[in-house]
Enzyme design. Structure first.
Site, mmCIF file in Angstrom:
data_model
loop_
_atom_site.group_PDB
_atom_site.id
_atom_site.type_symbol
_atom_site.label_atom_id
_atom_site.label_comp_id
_atom_site.label_asym_id
_atom_site.label_seq_id
_atom_site.Cartn_x
_atom_site.Cartn_y
_atom_site.Cartn_z
ATOM 1 N N ASP A 440 -29.734 24.360 -24.438
ATOM 2 C CA ASP A 440 -30.044 22.999 -24.865
ATOM 3 C C ASP A 440 -28.981 22.009 -24.434
ATOM 4 O O ASP A 440 -29.216 20.820 -24.409
ATOM 5 C CB ASP A 440 -30.215 22.962 -26.392
ATOM 6 N N LYS A 441 -27.803 22.491 -24.097
ATOM 7 C CA LYS A 441 -26.728 21.598 -23.668
ATOM 8 C C LYS A 441 -25.688 22.422 -22.935
ATOM 9 O O LYS A 441 -25.661 23.652 -23.020
ATOM 10 C CB LYS A 441 -26.093 20.890 -24.862
ATOM 11 N N THR A 442 -24.814 21.748 -22.223
ATOM 12 C CA THR A 442 -23.809 22.474 -21.446
ATOM 13 C C THR A 442 -22.755 23.111 -22.326
ATOM 14 O O THR A 442 -22.137 24.089 -21.941
ATOM 15 C CB THR A 442 -23.127 21.524 -20.448
#
Length: 519
Positions: A440-442
């Site tokens: 969902d995100k880095t």
């Protein structure tokens, strides 16, 4: 763990959950009604009633509650704080491990061949020629599983023996986590791990706020805050009052809902509603809070994080499942080939007995009986199509790969002196089979590290140069950078008597908070 009430997080039962300001300012502290407002907001829970009662500083009261275990035998309703995540114990290791071993089709196949070899009428090879390698294979796998489970026992022992401060009499004493009981009052310091599900009673922060990190529960590194009820915040302000605290928490039964809690605090003839914003869950870490105090509500396997763990089951890799299917296919092909050879034997032996009638006296069996025995003989002869040595070599390969993972210097994390550790020697064959990664995100795959570079506060430049150096005329940051003018209000003026250049960053939840307070 999710968002605290009033943070905009999705809720399961209540369409609207008031924020902190509504909870403590618009609603009166003393709720004298017979049922908590939260109980009326959840019909399913109110219908079943609150049957979990915990009284503070009273182990005798809490130990009176029993539950039915088997027939007329009863056991204490409230569990201890001891946890066990290992699969085996001293008595269950041999039967459970053998049961898991023979869930593999290859072991069942070899066992069938050994049974056939032990029958003299159909045996073509001695039975011990396959029995000894099978025992060797089972011992290797059992030893590997035993070593993995010993590691789980050691990890459980470390967790159960962690120290914490428990209120005994009129002072806090150091005890181990496994000695905690429901109803005990616990004192936690900064960077301590919460030993059980606690009701936050008070803290050293304003309004008894407590900042927690839930990275071990949901992987989120951003801080969330919890707040004690206002009545305990005002009343329990010293150890003497903590020791005389006799409040009773009436709440729902232990469950796995991490985002929900419904209950009441009964104290001094009044009832005060409780929700998930007042609860510190086991596994959280105390951050940015010097000291906080909590009442143990759920302990051990009754805690929400342990309720979410589920039962320990045997993990199988894709390679194990593929080998099971291949063994079944090979066995079916062996049966078909043996059946075809048996049919050929049927016709040949009838022709042989017809031409050579003088040997019929020595072979009294019928053709059907001899064909039945010869079928199993063919099956034993062709059983080498599933090689035993392949499975033994695979076990040594698994063991070698786990050792190489532990020795890998490129996976060594120097800041924490932490090498890589293969906790399971049977799952490392899946490391090279990852095809897709969804994130969902880095920050899930890397690290969220914010490094302070430079800022200008009240005309004084901090960072990038010596502290206290004024910026050059015409180069004010909020003039040259349009977006910084709105952020200027989030920085307070330097206080008198405190060293310049000290920046304190404190944030919790997901709302935009002031970036820093220069003091």
């Amino acid at each position: 763990m999710g968002d605290t009430p009033g943070r905009g997080g999705a809720q399961r039962t209540c369409p609207h959950k008031p924020g902190r300001s509504e909870k403590y300012e618009l609603r009166p502290e003393g709720v004298v009604s017979g049922v908590c407002p939260r109980a009326r907001a959840t019909p399913a829970l109110s219908a079943s009633g609150f049957t979990w009662e915990v009284k503070a500083n009273s182990r005798a009261y809490n130990s009176r509650f029993k539950e039915k275990a088997f027939l007329c035998w009863q056991r204490p309703k409230y569990k201890t704080n001891i946890i066990h995540t290992a699969k085996y114990n001293f008595f269950s290791f041999l039967p459970l491990n053998l049961c898991e071993q023979f869930r593999r089709m290859s072991n069942l196949y070899f066992l069938l061949i050994i049974i056939l070899q032990s029958i003299p009428e159909i045996s073509t090879l001695p039975w011990f020629t396959l029995f000894a390698p099978l025992v060797c294979l089972l011992v290797i796998r059992a030893t590997r599983d035993l070593m993995d489970d010993i590691g789980r026992h050691r990890s459980d022992r470390v967790v159960n023996n962690r120290p914490c401060q428990v209120l005994v009499g009129k002072s806090f004493r150091w005890k181990r986590w496994k000695n905690l009981r429901v109803g005990d009052v616990v004192c936690l310091r900064r960077d301590n791990i919460v030993p059980a599900d606690l009701l936050l009673l008070a803290s050293t922060e304003p309004s008894s706020l407590c900042y927690v990190e839930t990275a071990d529960i949901d992987g989120e590194t951003n801080l969330k805050f919890r707040q004690a009820p206002m009545v305990t915040h005002h009343e329990l302000n010293n150890v003497k009052k903590m020791a005389s605290f006799q409040g009773k928490v009436v709440c729902e039964e232990p469950n796995s809902r991490m985002h929900q809690f419904v209950g009441c605090l009964e104290w001094m003839g009044r009832k005060y509603p409780l929700d998930i914003g007042n609860i510190l869950l086991r596994g959280c870490k105390i951050r940015n809070t010097d000291t906080c105090y909590g009442l143990v509500i759920y302990a051990g396997f009754d805690t929400k994080i342990m309720r979410n763990c589920g039962k320990i089951h045997l993990k199988r890799t894709k390679l194990d499942l593929l080998i099971n299917r291949l063994v079944i296919m090979i066995f079916v092909s062996l049966v078909l080939i043996s059946a075809a050879l048996t049919v050929g034997f049927w016709y040949k032996v009838k022709e042989f007995k017809t031409k050579h009638h003088y040997v019929a006296a020595k072979h009294a069996r019928t053709v059907a009986t001899e064909s039945f025995f010869i079928f199993w003989g063919f099956l034993i002869l062709l059983s080498v199509m599933v090689p035993m040595a392949m499975f033994i070599m695979a076990e040594f390969i698994y063991l070698g790969n786990s050792v190489f993972i532990n020795w890998d210097t490129q996976m060594y994390y120097e800041p924490k002196d932490m090498p890589a550790k293969a906790r399971s020697t049977s799952l490392n064959d899946q490391l090279g089979q990852v095809e897709y990664i969804f994130s969902d995100k880095t920050g899930t795959l890397t690290q969220n590290i914010m490094t302070f570079k430079k800022c200008c506060i009240n005309g004084v430049l901090y960072g990038g140069a010596l502290p206290g150096t004024p910026p050059r005329p015409g180069h004010w940051p909020w003039v040259s950078t349009p977006g910084l003018a709105s952020n200027k209000g989030t920085l307070s003026r330097p206080g008198a008597g405190r060293g310049p250049g000290r920046v304190i960053i404190r944030a919790g939840g997901q709302r935009p908070a002031p970036l820093a307070n220069a003091t």
